[in-house]
Design an enzyme around this catalytic site. Structure first.
Site, PDB file in Angstrom:
ATOM      1  N   LYS A  15       1.385   1.330   1.377  1.00  0.00           N
ATOM      2  CA  LYS A  15       2.029   0.764   2.571  1.00  0.00           C
ATOM      3  C   LYS A  15       2.073  -0.758   2.525  1.00  0.00           C
ATOM      4  O   LYS A  15       3.120  -1.362   2.723  1.00  0.00           O
ATOM      5  CB  LYS A  15       1.241   1.125   3.843  1.00  0.00           C
ATOM      6  CG  LYS A  15       1.171   2.573   4.185  1.00  0.00           C
ATOM      7  CD  LYS A  15       0.459   2.769   5.521  1.00  0.00           C
ATOM      8  CE  LYS A  15      -1.017   2.402   5.496  1.00  0.00           C
ATOM      9  NZ  LYS A  15      -1.846   3.297   4.681  1.00  0.00           N
ATOM     10  N   ARG A  90      -2.996   3.728  14.203  1.00  0.00           N
ATOM     11  CA  ARG A  90      -3.845   4.567  13.366  1.00  0.00           C
ATOM     12  C   ARG A  90      -4.114   5.922  14.003  1.00  0.00           C
ATOM     13  O   ARG A  90      -4.704   6.797  13.385  1.00  0.00           O
ATOM     14  CB  ARG A  90      -5.211   3.889  13.190  1.00  0.00           C
ATOM     15  CG  ARG A  90      -5.358   3.204  11.880  1.00  0.00           C
ATOM     16  CD  ARG A  90      -6.777   2.688  11.731  1.00  0.00           C
ATOM     17  NE  ARG A  90      -6.780   1.460  10.956  1.00  0.00           N
ATOM     18  CZ  ARG A  90      -6.621   1.409   9.650  1.00  0.00           C
ATOM     19  NH1 ARG A  90      -6.450   2.498   8.954  1.00  0.00           N
ATOM     20  NH2 ARG A  90      -6.622   0.252   9.033  1.00  0.00           N
ATOM     21  N   ARG A 129      -9.126   2.169  -9.332  1.00  0.00           N
ATOM     22  CA  ARG A 129      -9.216   0.733  -9.027  1.00  0.00           C
ATOM     23  C   ARG A 129     -10.513   0.139  -9.556  1.00  0.00           C
ATOM     24  O   ARG A 129     -11.583   0.716  -9.407  1.00  0.00           O
ATOM     25  CB  ARG A 129      -9.154   0.511  -7.507  1.00  0.00           C
ATOM     26  CG  ARG A 129      -7.786   0.733  -6.935  1.00  0.00           C
ATOM     27  CD  ARG A 129      -7.821   0.472  -5.444  1.00  0.00           C
ATOM     28  NE  ARG A 129      -6.508   0.707  -4.854  1.00  0.00           N
ATOM     29  CZ  ARG A 129      -6.291   0.735  -3.542  1.00  0.00           C
ATOM     30  NH1 ARG A 129      -7.279   0.542  -2.686  1.00  0.00           N
ATOM     31  NH2 ARG A 129      -5.083   0.946  -3.094  1.00  0.00           N
ATOM     32  N   ARG A 162     -15.540  -0.855  -6.556  1.00  0.00           N
ATOM     33  CA  ARG A 162     -16.040  -1.183  -5.221  1.00  0.00           C
ATOM     34  C   ARG A 162     -16.480   0.089  -4.508  1.00  0.00           C
ATOM     35  O   ARG A 162     -15.953   1.173  -4.767  1.00  0.00           O
ATOM     36  CB  ARG A 162     -14.948  -1.858  -4.378  1.00  0.00           C
ATOM     37  CG  ARG A 162     -14.563  -3.262  -4.829  1.00  0.00           C
ATOM     38  CD  ARG A 162     -13.573  -3.851  -3.829  1.00  0.00           C
ATOM     39  NE  ARG A 162     -12.585  -2.834  -3.455  1.00  0.00           N
ATOM     40  CZ  ARG A 162     -11.934  -2.800  -2.306  1.00  0.00           C
ATOM     41  NH1 ARG A 162     -12.133  -3.718  -1.403  1.00  0.00           N
ATOM     42  NH2 ARG A 162     -11.069  -1.850  -2.046  1.00  0.00           N
ATOM     43  N   ARG A 173     -12.459   8.684   3.259  1.00  0.00           N
ATOM     44  CA  ARG A 173     -11.314   7.939   3.795  1.00  0.00           C
ATOM     45  C   ARG A 173     -10.115   8.858   3.993  1.00  0.00           C
ATOM     46  O   ARG A 173      -9.382   8.740   4.967  1.00  0.00           O
ATOM     47  CB  ARG A 173     -10.928   6.790   2.838  1.00  0.00           C
ATOM     48  CG  ARG A 173     -11.913   5.623   2.873  1.00  0.00           C
ATOM     49  CD  ARG A 173     -11.678   4.673   1.715  1.00  0.00           C
ATOM     50  NE  ARG A 173     -10.434   3.939   1.816  1.00  0.00           N
ATOM     51  CZ  ARG A 173      -9.868   3.290   0.793  1.00  0.00           C
ATOM     52  NH1 ARG A 173     -10.427   3.304  -0.392  1.00  0.00           N
ATOM     53  NH2 ARG A 173      -8.756   2.628   0.970  1.00  0.00           N
TER      54      ARG A 173
END
Ligand SMILES: [Zn+2]
Length: 214
Positions: A15, A90, A129, A162, A173
């Protein structure tokens, strides 16, 4: 009249990347919730001061304060502008609140763009990532690998995953997204504002589809 375009999609759907790229090309204003919050805090706006008091006590900034912040932002936006909202709403309560506050700011919701990516692809994107703990550079094992595996190109430091990008956090998440944000898609579908975008391609491909859907 100002136009609001809402960007929807799971974490990892791209996004922010798509909104930033299309905003840079079309002159739209890209507003991520985090940047909006930081800006309101830095400028000390009434909503910013309100948010600060919550954050200092360790509490989450409530929807009402975020809505005030969006009202402030829309009020300060030129007539005829297009605002890309990335990270808000959200949940359905926030989506309803956005409809309620828009007219006073002379704004209307033009569309909600749902960036569709399969769960497998999301897991691959998020799980790949890697970040440099020293200079902050971001990499991806598949789509943006460093020249030498596990080492930052810029400063030679060993890359880390991370906490946000570890498998257990990613699963959490995605669960939070499914329960709170996925219903927002249904909300805009009912309102006749939803446009679905195939976000499985490259960042450039997704940006082109988003631009065509505006
Ligand atoms: Zn580095």
């Amino acid at each position: 009249m100002k136009k609001i375009v809402v960007f929807l999609g799971a974490p990892g759907a791209g996004k922010g990347t798509a909104a930033a790229a299309v905003a840079a090309k079309t002159g739209a204003i890209h507003v991520s919730t985090g940047a909006m919050l930081r800006d309101a805090l830095a400028r000390g706006t009434p909503a910013g001061l309100e948010a600060k008091s919550y954050m200092e006590s360790g509490a989450l900034v409530p929807d009402e304060t975020l809505c005030k912040m969006i009202s402030e932002l829309l009020a300060g936006t030129a007539d005829g502008a297009t605002v890309f909202l990335d990270g808000f709403p959200r949940n359905v309560a926030q989506a309803e609140a956005l409809y309620a506050l828009a007219p006073a700011a002379d704004a209307q919701i033009a569309s909600a763009l749902m960036l569709d990516v399969s769960k497998e692809a999301l897991l691959e994107r998020l799980g790949g990532r890697r970040t440099c703990p020293k200079c902050g550079a971001g990499y991806h094992v598949k789509s943006l690998p460093p020249k030498k595996e596990g080492i930052c190109d810029a400063c030679g430091t060993a890359l880390v995953t991370r906490a946000d990008d570890r498998p257990e956090t990613i699963a959490h998440r995605l669960e939070v997204y499914e329960s709170a944000t996925a219903p927002v898609v249904g909300f805009y579908e009912k309102a006749g504002k939803l446009r679905r975008i195939d976000a499985s391609g490259s960042a450039a491909e997704v940006a082109a589809l988003v631009e065509a859907a505006l």
